[in-house]
Design a protein around this motif. Structure first.
Motif, PDB file in Angstrom:
ATOM      1  N   GLY A  35       0.786  -1.222   0.000  1.00  0.00           N
ATOM      2  CA  GLY A  35       0.000   0.000   0.000  1.00  0.00           C
ATOM      3  C   GLY A  35       0.819   1.273   0.000  1.00  0.00           C
ATOM      4  N   GLY A  36       2.138   1.184   0.103  1.00  0.00           N
ATOM      5  CA  GLY A  36       2.989   2.359  -0.058  1.00  0.00           C
ATOM      6  C   GLY A  36       3.115   3.268   1.146  1.00  0.00           C
ATOM      7  N   GLN A  37       2.580   2.871   2.311  1.00  0.00           N
ATOM      8  CA  GLN A  37       2.609   3.769   3.456  1.00  0.00           C
ATOM      9  C   GLN A  37       4.026   4.098   3.902  1.00  0.00           C
ATOM     10  OE1 GLN A  37       0.289   5.554   4.714  1.00  0.00           O
ATOM     11  NE2 GLN A  37       1.565   6.421   6.341  1.00  0.00           N
ATOM     12  N   ARG A  38       4.931   3.123   3.896  1.00  0.00           N
ATOM     13  CA  ARG A  38       6.297   3.394   4.365  1.00  0.00           C
ATOM     14  C   ARG A  38       7.024   4.349   3.416  1.00  0.00           C
ATOM     15  NH1 ARG A  38       3.955   1.870   7.876  1.00  0.00           N
ATOM     16  NH2 ARG A  38       4.369   0.198   9.368  1.00  0.00           N
ATOM     17  N   VAL A  39       6.775   4.219   2.126  1.00  0.00           N
ATOM     18  CA  VAL A  39       7.384   5.145   1.170  1.00  0.00           C
ATOM     19  C   VAL A  39       6.830   6.552   1.397  1.00  0.00           C
ATOM     20  CG1 VAL A  39       7.656   5.733  -1.259  1.00  0.00           C
ATOM     21  CG2 VAL A  39       7.836   3.364  -0.520  1.00  0.00           C
ATOM     22  N   ARG A  40       5.526   6.648   1.649  1.00  0.00           N
ATOM     23  CA  ARG A  40       4.928   7.963   1.914  1.00  0.00           C
ATOM     24  C   ARG A  40       5.512   8.578   3.182  1.00  0.00           C
ATOM     25  NH1 ARG A  40       1.639  11.712   0.713  1.00  0.00           N
ATOM     26  NH2 ARG A  40       1.282  10.753  -1.312  1.00  0.00           N
ATOM     27  N   GLU A  41       5.742   7.760   4.204  1.00  0.00           N
ATOM     28  CA  GLU A  41       6.353   8.287   5.426  1.00  0.00           C
ATOM     29  C   GLU A  41       7.762   8.804   5.147  1.00  0.00           C
ATOM     30  OE1 GLU A  41       6.198   5.251   8.372  1.00  0.00           O
ATOM     31  OE2 GLU A  41       4.004   5.308   8.546  1.00  0.00           O
ATOM     32  N   MET A  42       8.512   8.096   4.321  1.00  0.00           N
ATOM     33  CA  MET A  42       9.855   8.543   3.967  1.00  0.00           C
ATOM     34  C   MET A  42       9.792   9.887   3.238  1.00  0.00           C
ATOM     35  SD  MET A  42      12.820   6.537   1.836  1.00  0.00           S
ATOM     36  CE  MET A  42      11.868   6.466   0.314  1.00  0.00           C
ATOM     37  N   TYR A  43       8.852  10.015   2.316  1.00  0.00           N
ATOM     38  CA  TYR A  43       8.655  11.272   1.599  1.00  0.00           C
ATOM     39  C   TYR A  43       8.317  12.394   2.577  1.00  0.00           C
ATOM     40  CZ  TYR A  43       5.523  14.730  -0.567  1.00  0.00           C
ATOM     41  OH  TYR A  43       4.870  15.887  -0.918  1.00  0.00           O
ATOM     42  N   TYR A  44       7.378  12.147   3.460  1.00  0.00           N
ATOM     43  CA  TYR A  44       6.927  13.182   4.389  1.00  0.00           C
ATOM     44  C   TYR A  44       8.082  13.670   5.266  1.00  0.00           C
ATOM     45  CZ  TYR A  44       4.483  15.419   8.272  1.00  0.00           C
ATOM     46  OH  TYR A  44       4.081  16.309   9.230  1.00  0.00           O
ATOM     47  N   HIS A  45       8.813  12.759   5.859  1.00  0.00           N
ATOM     48  CA  HIS A  45       9.860  13.157   6.793  1.00  0.00           C
ATOM     49  C   HIS A  45      11.058  13.775   6.072  1.00  0.00           C
ATOM     50  CE1 HIS A  45       7.802  11.713  10.278  1.00  0.00           C
ATOM     51  NE2 HIS A  45       7.638  10.519   9.746  1.00  0.00           N
ATOM     52  N   THR A  46      11.349  13.318   4.862  1.00  0.00           N
ATOM     53  CA  THR A  46      12.416  13.941   4.077  1.00  0.00           C
ATOM     54  C   THR A  46      12.061  15.383   3.749  1.00  0.00           C
ATOM     55  OG1 THR A  46      13.080  11.830   3.111  1.00  0.00           O
ATOM     56  CG2 THR A  46      13.768  13.820   1.951  1.00  0.00           C
ATOM     57  N   MET A  47      10.830  15.599   3.310  1.00  0.00           N
ATOM     58  CA  MET A  47      10.414  16.949   2.957  1.00  0.00           C
ATOM     59  C   MET A  47      10.293  17.849   4.183  1.00  0.00           C
ATOM     60  SD  MET A  47      10.527  16.792  -0.205  1.00  0.00           S
ATOM     61  CE  MET A  47      10.082  18.503  -0.382  1.00  0.00           C
ATOM     62  N   ARG A  48       9.937  17.273   5.312  1.00  0.00           N
ATOM     63  CA  ARG A  48       9.906  18.061   6.535  1.00  0.00           C
ATOM     64  C   ARG A  48      11.327  18.504   6.934  1.00  0.00           C
ATOM     65  NH1 ARG A  48       5.903  20.609   8.670  1.00  0.00           N
ATOM     66  NH2 ARG A  48       6.486  20.052  10.800  1.00  0.00           N
ATOM     67  N   ALA A  49      12.315  17.680   6.596  1.00  0.00           N
ATOM     68  CA  ALA A  49      13.702  18.080   6.835  1.00  0.00           C
ATOM     69  C   ALA A  49      14.051  19.281   5.954  1.00  0.00           C
ATOM     70  CB  ALA A  49      14.646  16.920   6.566  1.00  0.00           C
ATOM     71  N   PHE A  50      13.609  19.258   4.704  1.00  0.00           N
ATOM     72  CA  PHE A  50      13.816  20.423   3.835  1.00  0.00           C
ATOM     73  C   PHE A  50      13.193  21.665   4.474  1.00  0.00           C
ATOM     74  CE2 PHE A  50      15.053  17.477   0.635  1.00  0.00           C
ATOM     75  CZ  PHE A  50      15.663  18.189  -0.374  1.00  0.00           C
ATOM     76  N   PHE A  51      11.948  21.531   4.910  1.00  0.00           N
ATOM     77  CA  PHE A  51      11.245  22.671   5.498  1.00  0.00           C
ATOM     78  C   PHE A  51      12.029  23.261   6.662  1.00  0.00           C
ATOM     79  CE2 PHE A  51       8.222  23.890   8.943  1.00  0.00           C
ATOM     80  CZ  PHE A  51       7.833  25.110   8.416  1.00  0.00           C
ATOM     81  N   HIS A  52      12.563  22.399   7.535  1.00  0.00           N
ATOM     82  CA  HIS A  52      13.273  22.885   8.712  1.00  0.00           C
ATOM     83  C   HIS A  52      14.662  23.446   8.385  1.00  0.00           C
ATOM     84  CE1 HIS A  52      10.147  20.626  10.941  1.00  0.00           C
ATOM     85  NE2 HIS A  52      10.345  21.574  11.824  1.00  0.00           N
ATOM     86  N   GLN A  53      15.112  23.297   7.128  1.00  0.00           N
ATOM     87  CA  GLN A  53      16.378  23.893   6.696  1.00  0.00           C
ATOM     88  C   GLN A  53      16.156  25.206   5.935  1.00  0.00           C
ATOM     89  OE1 GLN A  53      18.599  22.362   8.650  1.00  0.00           O
ATOM     90  NE2 GLN A  53      20.050  22.051   6.996  1.00  0.00           N
TER      91      GLN A  53
END
Length: 279
Positions: A35-53
């Motif tokens: 169902g892709g949930q783990r890939v979506r979590e990776m996307y979310y947290h990676t992009m949140r790292a961008f946001f915090h930079q």
């Protein structure tokens, strides 16, 4: 290897979740996700790292629990940030800046961060229906534009807004960090307002990413698309006036980036001159 290999097709599996395969008398597999949930979590947290930079972004709830005021927003013409430890000269001017991402080791920003933004945009272009407005919990969420495009824009607009008339693009902002102090040691004085001057690949690095962004943002904001595309073409035109020295190692990156920039401009505009440059 001569071993027996079995494939399992889960395309009709209707329930997303975490599973394993159990074969009586043989054993069980490692867990895997459907169902892709783990890939979506990776996307979310990676992009949140961008946001915090983000450089110049104020962090506050509800977007983050790590709150702090906007950083590195003002710089004196002498190249020093506006803060207590530097006393400006009488009548010294200052400018305000936001945009771009902090470097991994400190807080300066550079155009060579833009390949990361390009990769974000490539992922969106492959599967645009997967990315939604509001899926990253950022200040732009709710504006009708997929959050991933909003995040990409943060990485880009400083370079567009501070492009020189000749099309060159600054390398970045020093923000009183390693790059600006190193520049200071080598060349005194610091560059005006702490903006690092263009280097051999900064314009063409920006041009390719800006052209890609312009193509993808057009369905949502035609005016923004036109502005970034015009800026990308201007940056590319500037780069084409610069002679590449095959013996200069500093030009190696530019030789590699030029075909990429030309390809993105060709895909966005359809102009044959860019196609010819790729060839």
């Amino acid at each position: 290897s001569g071993e027996s290999v079995y494939q399992m097709d889960f395309s009709d599996f209707s329930t997303a979740g975490r599973y394993h395969i159990y074969v009586p008398g043989l054993g069980r597999s490692s867990r895997f996700d459907i169902g892709g949930q783990r890939v979506r979590e990776m996307y979310y947290h990676t992009m949140r790292a961008f946001f915090h930079q983000r450089c110049g972004q104020a962090f506050r709830e509800p977007w983050t629990e790590f709150t702090k005021p906007a950083c590195h927003t003002e710089c004196w013409e002498s190249g020093y940030l506006v803060r207590k430890r530097y006393r400006p000269k009488p009548g010294e001017r200052k400018k305000s800046f936001i945009g771009g991402y902090h470097d991994a080791a400190d807080f300066d920003t550079f155009t060579y961060h833009l390949p990361a933004t390009s990769q974000i945009l490539f992922a969106y272009e492959l599967f645009p229906e997967t990315f939604k407005d509001g899926d990253l919990d950022i200040p732009e969420s709710g504006n009708g534009i997929p959050d991933v495009l909003d995040e990409a824009r943060w990485g880009l607009f400083f370079w567009r807004d501070h492009q020189a008339e000749d099309g060159s693009v600054p390398l970045g902002r020093g923000n009183d960090c390693d790059s600006i102090t190193g520049y200071n040691r080598r060349r005194k004085p610091r560059p005006a307002f702490g903006v690092l001057p263009a280097n051999p690949e900064s314009a063409v690095q920006y041009a390719g990413t800006a052209a890609l962004y312009a193509r993808l943002i057009k369905p949502f904001n035609a005016e923004d698309a036109a502005s970034f595309l015009a800026s990308a073409e201007k940056a590319y035109a500037f780069d084409r006036t610069q002679v590449l020295n095959p013996d200069d190692k500093k030009h190696g990156a530019r030789r590699a980036i030029r075909p990429y920039a030309a390809a993105e401009l060709y895909r966005t505009t359809g102009k044959q001159t860019y196609r010819n440059d790729v060839k």
